[in-house]
Design a protein around this motif. Structure first.
Motif, PDB file in Angstrom:
ATOM      1  N   ARG A   1      -1.175  10.704   0.818  1.00  0.00           N
ATOM      2  CA  ARG A   1      -1.579  10.304   2.174  1.00  0.00           C
ATOM      3  C   ARG A   1      -0.382  10.220   3.109  1.00  0.00           C
ATOM      4  NH1 ARG A   1      -4.709   4.975   1.188  1.00  0.00           N
ATOM      5  NH2 ARG A   1      -3.636   5.112  -0.815  1.00  0.00           N
TER       6      ARG A   1
ATOM      7  N   MET B   1       0.156   5.362  -1.447  1.00  0.00           N
ATOM      8  CA  MET B   1      -0.055   6.392  -0.435  1.00  0.00           C
ATOM      9  C   MET B   1       0.890   7.569  -0.644  1.00  0.00           C
ATOM     10  SD  MET B   1      -0.717   3.954   2.874  1.00  0.00           S
ATOM     11  CE  MET B   1      -1.255   5.249   4.000  1.00  0.00           C
TER      12      MET B   1
ATOM     13  N   ASP C   1       0.808  -1.217   0.000  1.00  0.00           N
ATOM     14  CA  ASP C   1       0.000   0.000   0.000  1.00  0.00           C
ATOM     15  C   ASP C   1       0.845   1.274   0.000  1.00  0.00           C
ATOM     16  OD1 ASP C   1      -2.274  -1.576   0.085  1.00  0.00           O
ATOM     17  OD2 ASP C   1      -2.552  -1.334   2.261  1.00  0.00           O
TER      18      ASP C   1
END
Length: 118
Positions: free
Chosen positions: A47, A42, A38
């Motif tokens: 993020r 991100m 992930d």
């Protein structure tokens, strides 16, 4: 993003940052991933500001380096490496050869834990 929960990456990060007088969960907005894969997405969508990783050819770094925005690799300076090793002597100097990642044209001096296969 300091890596997947329960993996060795957050532990290695803790040692390196401690050698620099920093605390992972106090001096950073630490994010621990549920899935290691992930991290690159991100970074790409904002993020997280950065991705901690390790190893030559590490898939997370390869994905970020190959992305449209590319990667900027940050490694400790020679003085910082000496400070880290003075506190955690089991960490060893290493060089990430140029070309280990997409668009990486220069070698990167860093440090880490060496893995041995017996």
């Amino acid at each position: 993003a300091f890596g997947a929960k329960g993996s060795g990456l957050p532990i290695l990060a803790r040692y390196v940052l401690d050698g620099l007088g920093l605390k992972q969960d106090e001096d950073f907005k630490a994010v621990y991933l549920d899935r290691a894969g992930d991290g690159p997405a991100m970074v790409e969508d904002g993020r997280v500001a950065a991705l901690w990783g390790a190893g030559i050819g590490w898939p997370g770094f390869a994905a970020v380096a190959a992305s449209a925005s590319g990667a900027r690799f940050i490694a400790p300076s020679a003085e910082e490496i000496a400070r880290i090793r003075a506190r955690h002597g089991f960490l060893k100097p290493l060089t990430v050869p140029a070309g280990s990642y997409p668009k990486q044209t220069e070698s990167i001096a860093s440090l880490g834990s060496w893995s041995f296969v017996l």
